[in-house]
Design a protein around this motif. Structure first.
Motif, PDB file in Angstrom:
ATOM      1  N   PHE A   1       0.846  -1.190   0.000  1.00 41.42           N
ATOM      2  CA  PHE A   1       0.000   0.000   0.000  1.00 41.42           C
ATOM      3  C   PHE A   1       0.886   1.248   0.000  1.00 41.42           C
ATOM      4  O   PHE A   1       2.090   1.171   0.292  1.00 41.42           O
TER       5      PHE A   1
ATOM      6  N   TYR B   1      -3.602  -0.305   4.646  1.00 39.37           N
ATOM      7  CA  TYR B   1      -4.519   0.472   3.808  1.00 39.37           C
ATOM      8  C   TYR B   1      -4.852   1.785   4.518  1.00 39.37           C
ATOM      9  O   TYR B   1      -5.112   1.806   5.725  1.00 39.37           O
TER      10      TYR B   1
ATOM     11  N   ASP C   1      -4.241   5.387  -0.130  1.00 42.42           N
ATOM     12  CA  ASP C   1      -4.680   4.431  -1.144  1.00 42.42           C
ATOM     13  C   ASP C   1      -6.033   4.811  -1.728  1.00 42.42           C
ATOM     14  O   ASP C   1      -6.263   4.669  -2.931  1.00 42.42           O
TER      15      ASP C   1
ATOM     16  N   LEU D   1      -6.983  -2.542  -4.987  1.00 40.55           N
ATOM     17  CA  LEU D   1      -8.003  -1.644  -4.460  1.00 40.55           C
ATOM     18  C   LEU D   1      -9.365  -1.912  -5.104  1.00 40.55           C
ATOM     19  O   LEU D   1     -10.405  -1.801  -4.440  1.00 40.55           O
TER      20      LEU D   1
END
Length: 202
Positions: free
Chosen positions: A147, A153, A157, A190
């Motif tokens: 990430f 995360y 992101d 993602l």
């Protein structure tokens, strides 16, 4: 809460993704700020989306301000570090992604709102240099990390994913995947998240 926005705005999408990641309830109110009957000025005097209208009628605008506020409402899915350099780095990623989108939006407005004979190619080229430079900076910063911020995360992101998705939507001629395979891997990762699946630009 009510979120005033459009389905094509990457800035609105960023807020919507954060709302979903944080499991916050809200009503999405669609508004085309370029239409003659837009009412966005009643909530945001700058005439921009997204705009968050709270339960007491107060309004908050600018996606960066909104997502920072939303992250404080619940400990679920914390997206922004509380302080220090780590926090600044995540916000810097967000600023980079937003800057790429700002430049792309200026190109789009130049090509859609101005007559062809009034358009400035020098202006378009200047903005496109920001887009390509921003993409390169994202790729350089990401390296081989999972990430943007490392192993976790975060808002970085969300912001980068929205920028890349918006480029696909509005500028399919920009072949960023070929130039930056690490960004492609991040984007694929993602895109598997429910929050990204449910907020595709249209």
């Amino acid at each position: 809460m009510k979120l005033i926005g459009s389905l094509g705005s990457p800035f609105v999408r960023k807020v919507r993704i954060v709302m979903q990641e944080k499991r916050l309830d809200y009503e999405l109110v669609l508004d085309n700020v370029w239409a003659a009957d837009t009412t966005i000025q009643h909530s945001n005097p700058l005439g921009k989306v997204p705009c968050l209208v709270m339960e007491d009628g107060g309004a908050m605008f600018d996606s960066r301000v909104i997502v920072e506020y939303l992250d404080t409402l619940t400990p679920v899915g914390k997206l922004i570090p509380p302080n220090g350099r780590e926090r600044a780095e995540i916000k810097c990623w967000e600023a980079l992604a937003d800057g790429v989108q700002d430049a792309g939006l200026l190109i789009r407005l130049e090509k859609t709102l101005r007559k062809e004979e009034q358009r400035s190619q020098a202006w378009v080229d200047r903005q496109m240099a920001k887009v390509t430079g921003g993409l390169q900076a994202m790729a350089d910063g990401l390296k081989d990390k999972t990430f943007c911020g490392g192993t976790h995360y975060s808002l970085a992101d969300v912001a980068v994913g929205c920028a890349l998705g918006w480029l696909d939507f509005r500028f399919p001629e920009i072949k960023w995947r070929a130039d930056h395979p690490n960004l492609e891997k991040l984007f694929e990762r993602l895109s598997e998240r429910q929050s990204f699946k449910e907020t595709l630009p249209q």
